[in-house]
Each structure stands twice: as C-alpha cells, then as structure tokens.
Design a protein around this motif. Structure first.
Motif, PDB file in Angstrom:
ATOM      1  N   LEU A  95       0.830  -1.207   0.000  1.00 29.37           N
ATOM      2  CA  LEU A  95       0.000   0.000   0.000  1.00 29.37           C
ATOM      3  C   LEU A  95       0.864   1.256   0.000  1.00 29.37           C
ATOM      4  CD1 LEU A  95      -2.755  -1.128   2.511  1.00 29.37           C
ATOM      5  CD2 LEU A  95      -3.034  -0.730   0.059  1.00 29.37           C
ATOM      6  N   TYR A  96       1.898   1.254   0.820  1.00 30.38           N
ATOM      7  CA  TYR A  96       2.833   2.382   0.863  1.00 30.38           C
ATOM      8  C   TYR A  96       3.472   2.586  -0.508  1.00 30.38           C
ATOM      9  CZ  TYR A  96       7.351   4.615   1.429  1.00 30.38           C
ATOM     10  OH  TYR A  96       8.449   5.413   1.250  1.00 30.38           O
ATOM     11  N   LEU A  97       3.919   1.502  -1.109  1.00 28.59           N
ATOM     12  CA  LEU A  97       4.570   1.579  -2.413  1.00 28.59           C
ATOM     13  C   LEU A  97       3.614   2.137  -3.465  1.00 28.59           C
ATOM     14  CD1 LEU A  97       7.202   0.974  -3.878  1.00 28.59           C
ATOM     15  CD2 LEU A  97       6.377  -1.340  -4.274  1.00 28.59           C
ATOM     16  N   GLY A  98       2.363   1.705  -3.428  1.00 31.55           N
ATOM     17  CA  GLY A  98       1.368   2.229  -4.363  1.00 31.55           C
ATOM     18  C   GLY A  98       1.174   3.729  -4.223  1.00 31.55           C
ATOM     19  N   ARG A  99       1.079   4.199  -2.976  1.00 30.80           N
ATOM     20  CA  ARG A  99       0.938   5.650  -2.740  1.00 30.80           C
ATOM     21  C   ARG A  99       2.147   6.405  -3.266  1.00 30.80           C
ATOM     22  NH1 ARG A  99      -0.479   3.945   2.449  1.00 30.80           N
ATOM     23  NH2 ARG A  99       1.512   4.680   3.226  1.00 30.80           N
ATOM     24  N   GLU A 100       3.329   5.900  -2.965  1.00 28.90           N
ATOM     25  CA  GLU A 100       4.550   6.591  -3.385  1.00 28.90           C
ATOM     26  C   GLU A 100       4.719   6.572  -4.900  1.00 28.90           C
ATOM     27  OE1 GLU A 100       6.792   8.469  -1.556  1.00 28.90           O
ATOM     28  OE2 GLU A 100       5.188   8.255  -0.082  1.00 28.90           O
ATOM     29  N   LEU A 101       4.341   5.482  -5.547  1.00 25.80           N
ATOM     30  CA  LEU A 101       4.442   5.428  -7.008  1.00 25.80           C
ATOM     31  C   LEU A 101       3.483   6.418  -7.658  1.00 25.80           C
ATOM     32  CD1 LEU A 101       4.897   1.607  -7.623  1.00 25.80           C
ATOM     33  CD2 LEU A 101       6.596   3.419  -7.937  1.00 25.80           C
ATOM     34  N   MET A 102       2.266   6.530  -7.125  1.00 22.44           N
ATOM     35  CA  MET A 102       1.320   7.518  -7.666  1.00 22.44           C
ATOM     36  C   MET A 102       1.847   8.929  -7.449  1.00 22.44           C
ATOM     37  SD  MET A 102      -1.143   6.526  -9.451  1.00 22.44           S
ATOM     38  CE  MET A 102      -1.715   8.190  -9.634  1.00 22.44           C
ATOM     39  N   LYS A 103       2.392   9.166  -6.276  1.00 20.31           N
ATOM     40  CA  LYS A 103       2.948  10.487  -5.976  1.00 20.31           C
ATOM     41  C   LYS A 103       4.104  10.802  -6.924  1.00 20.31           C
ATOM     42  CE  LYS A 103       5.389  11.416  -2.204  1.00 20.31           C
ATOM     43  NZ  LYS A 103       5.746  11.550  -0.785  1.00 20.31           N
ATOM     44  N   SER A 104       4.961   9.821  -7.179  1.00 20.55           N
ATOM     45  CA  SER A 104       6.097  10.052  -8.076  1.00 20.55           C
ATOM     46  C   SER A 104       5.627  10.315  -9.508  1.00 20.55           C
ATOM     47  CB  SER A 104       7.083   8.882  -8.028  1.00 20.55           C
ATOM     48  OG  SER A 104       6.505   7.701  -8.527  1.00 20.55           O
ATOM     49  N   GLU A 105       4.590   9.600  -9.941  1.00 23.12           N
ATOM     50  CA  GLU A 105       4.050   9.836 -11.286  1.00 23.12           C
ATOM     51  C   GLU A 105       3.466  11.245 -11.395  1.00 23.12           C
ATOM     52  OE1 GLU A 105       0.673   8.065 -14.339  1.00 23.12           O
ATOM     53  OE2 GLU A 105       1.403   6.775 -12.730  1.00 23.12           O
ATOM     54  N   LEU A 106       2.757  11.677 -10.368  1.00 18.91           N
ATOM     55  CA  LEU A 106       2.179  13.029 -10.382  1.00 18.91           C
ATOM     56  C   LEU A 106       3.259  14.107 -10.396  1.00 18.91           C
ATOM     57  CD1 LEU A 106      -0.850  12.633  -7.967  1.00 18.91           C
ATOM     58  CD2 LEU A 106      -0.908  13.089 -10.427  1.00 18.91           C
ATOM     59  N   THR A 107       4.363  13.878  -9.696  1.00 20.84           N
ATOM     60  CA  THR A 107       5.432  14.887  -9.704  1.00 20.84           C
ATOM     61  C   THR A 107       6.045  15.025 -11.092  1.00 20.84           C
ATOM     62  OG1 THR A 107       7.139  13.332  -8.964  1.00 20.84           O
ATOM     63  CG2 THR A 107       5.978  14.593  -7.262  1.00 20.84           C
ATOM     64  N   ILE A 108       6.095  13.932 -11.833  1.00 21.05           N
ATOM     65  CA  ILE A 108       6.601  14.011 -13.210  1.00 21.05           C
ATOM     66  C   ILE A 108       5.612  14.779 -14.083  1.00 21.05           C
ATOM     67  CG2 ILE A 108       7.086  12.660 -15.291  1.00 21.05           C
ATOM     68  CD1 ILE A 108       8.361  10.556 -13.458  1.00 21.05           C
ATOM     69  N   ILE A 109       4.326  14.456 -13.962  1.00 19.97           N
ATOM     70  CA  ILE A 109       3.297  15.140 -14.756  1.00 19.97           C
ATOM     71  C   ILE A 109       3.297  16.639 -14.465  1.00 19.97           C
ATOM     72  CG2 ILE A 109       0.789  15.403 -15.057  1.00 19.97           C
ATOM     73  CD1 ILE A 109       0.622  12.319 -14.573  1.00 19.97           C
ATOM     74  N   LEU A 110       3.440  16.994 -13.185  1.00 17.09           N
ATOM     75  CA  LEU A 110       3.397  18.398 -12.773  1.00 17.09           C
ATOM     76  C   LEU A 110       4.768  19.067 -12.789  1.00 17.09           C
ATOM     77  CD1 LEU A 110       0.928  17.968  -9.778  1.00 17.09           C
ATOM     78  CD2 LEU A 110       0.407  18.827 -12.083  1.00 17.09           C
ATOM     79  N   ASP A 111       5.788  18.323 -13.215  1.00 12.02           N
ATOM     80  CA  ASP A 111       7.168  18.806 -13.267  1.00 12.02           C
ATOM     81  C   ASP A 111       7.614  19.359 -11.908  1.00 12.02           C
ATOM     82  OD1 ASP A 111       9.613  19.110 -14.526  1.00 12.02           O
ATOM     83  OD2 ASP A 111       9.179  21.171 -15.146  1.00 12.02           O
ATOM     84  N   GLN A 112       7.382  18.555 -10.874  1.00 11.43           N
ATOM     85  CA  GLN A 112       7.754  18.908  -9.508  1.00 11.43           C
ATOM     86  C   GLN A 112       8.838  17.953  -9.012  1.00 11.43           C
ATOM     87  OE1 GLN A 112       6.254  21.493  -7.617  1.00 11.43           O
ATOM     88  NE2 GLN A 112       5.396  22.037  -9.602  1.00 11.43           N
ATOM     89  N   GLN A 113       9.447  18.297  -7.899  1.00  9.15           N
ATOM     90  CA  GLN A 113      10.454  17.431  -7.291  1.00  9.15           C
ATOM     91  C   GLN A 113       9.753  16.357  -6.466  1.00  9.15           C
ATOM     92  OE1 GLN A 113      13.020  19.373  -4.497  1.00  9.15           O
ATOM     93  NE2 GLN A 113      14.306  17.577  -4.195  1.00  9.15           N
ATOM     94  N   TYR A 114      10.184  15.121  -6.613  1.00  9.25           N
ATOM     95  CA  TYR A 114       9.623  14.016  -5.835  1.00  9.25           C
ATOM     96  C   TYR A 114      10.437  13.830  -4.562  1.00  9.25           C
ATOM     97  CZ  TYR A 114       8.664   9.323  -4.223  1.00  9.25           C
ATOM     98  OH  TYR A 114       8.355   8.250  -3.431  1.00  9.25           O
ATOM     99  N   ILE A 115       9.741  13.741  -3.435  1.00  9.90           N
ATOM    100  CA  ILE A 115      10.377  13.458  -2.149  1.00  9.90           C
ATOM    101  C   ILE A 115       9.653  12.264  -1.548  1.00  9.90           C
ATOM    102  CG2 ILE A 115      10.898  14.311   0.163  1.00  9.90           C
ATOM    103  CD1 ILE A 115      10.839  17.162  -1.069  1.00  9.90           C
ATOM    104  N   GLN A 116      10.387  11.194  -1.324  1.00  3.95           N
ATOM    105  CA  GLN A 116       9.803   9.965  -0.788  1.00  3.95           C
ATOM    106  C   GLN A 116       9.536  10.117   0.701  1.00  3.95           C
ATOM    107  OE1 GLN A 116      12.106   6.488  -1.703  1.00  3.95           O
ATOM    108  NE2 GLN A 116      10.774   5.118  -0.560  1.00  3.95           N
ATOM    109  N   ASP A 117       8.342   9.678   1.133  1.00  5.09           N
ATOM    110  CA  ASP A 117       8.016   9.671   2.569  1.00  5.09           C
ATOM    111  C   ASP A 117       8.728   8.535   3.247  1.00  5.09           C
ATOM    112  OD1 ASP A 117       6.364  11.872   2.544  1.00  5.09           O
ATOM    113  OD2 ASP A 117       4.537  10.709   2.291  1.00  5.09           O
TER     114      ASP A 117
END
Length: 117
Positions: A95-117
């Motif tokens: 579940l954690y991995l799923g959340r983080e993967l979605m967050k990382s995909e969104l940061t690419i779409i929004l051209d933002q920096q990804y920071i892992q929790d």
C-alpha cells in the motif's frame, strides 16, 4: 425515483460511514520491512520513475533490483506480480509503495520534485 439534492447518500445510508479522520492518524512509529526496502527516484526530463528494491538474502547480504517505468500502474504490476523475481512484500508495504508510485508519477506530470516519505 428519489431526487438527489447535493447529497449522494440518503439519511439511512450515512449511518454506515465512519469519519475519515479516524483513519488519518500516524502513531509515530515506523515499521521497517525485515526482508527489503525501496528507494524511489524520478527523472523529470526523461519522464521515468526508478524503483530500487534492496533485499537481504538468507546470509544477511544485501542485493538490489532496479525497476524502471513511466507509470505507477506499470511499475506496481512489475514489482508485485512477477513471480519469477520471488519478491515478497507485506500488505502495508504494498500500500505504501502504491501511494509513493502515484505520488512520483504526479510529480513528473506536474514537473515537480519528488520526495519519498
């Protein structure tokens, strides 16, 4: 047919809801998986997500597996469903991995920096 006015749920259906704040808590303790852990990074230029899984073998030595993909869905499938890699992940970790993967995909779409929790 009953007309809906702003509320999707009817009065008698609301009794089955539990306030979401009851689930939005963090007790401050972090449970690490004893078998493996994941480091997620992104490359916004090439639009790739990299997931490196660090695993401990039976002798206690560490090795890593690198996954590369462009979507959370694709990486989730590869990491969690390829049995030949013999990857075991707890439900909490998945579940954690799923959340983080979605967050990382969104940061690419929004051209933002990804920071892992």
């Amino acid at each position: 047919m009953q007309k809906l006015t702003g509320n999707i749920l009817l009065g008698h259906q609301k009794k089955y809801l539990i306030h979401i704040d009851e689930f939005n808590y963090f007790n401050g303790s972090l449970k690490l998986d004893k078998i493996s852990y994941f480091i997620i990074t992104t490359n916004n230029t090439d639009k790739y997500i990299f997931v490196e899984q660090f695993c401990y073998n039976s002798d206690g030595h560490i090795y890593s597996i690198l996954f590369k993909g462009q979507t959370a869905k694709h990486l989730s499938h590869i990491i969690l469903h390829l049995n030949q890699l013999n990857i075991i992940v707890s439900i909490d970790h998945a579940l954690y991995l799923g959340r983080e993967l979605m967050k990382s995909e969104l940061t690419i779409i929004l051209d933002q920096q990804y920071i892992q929790d």
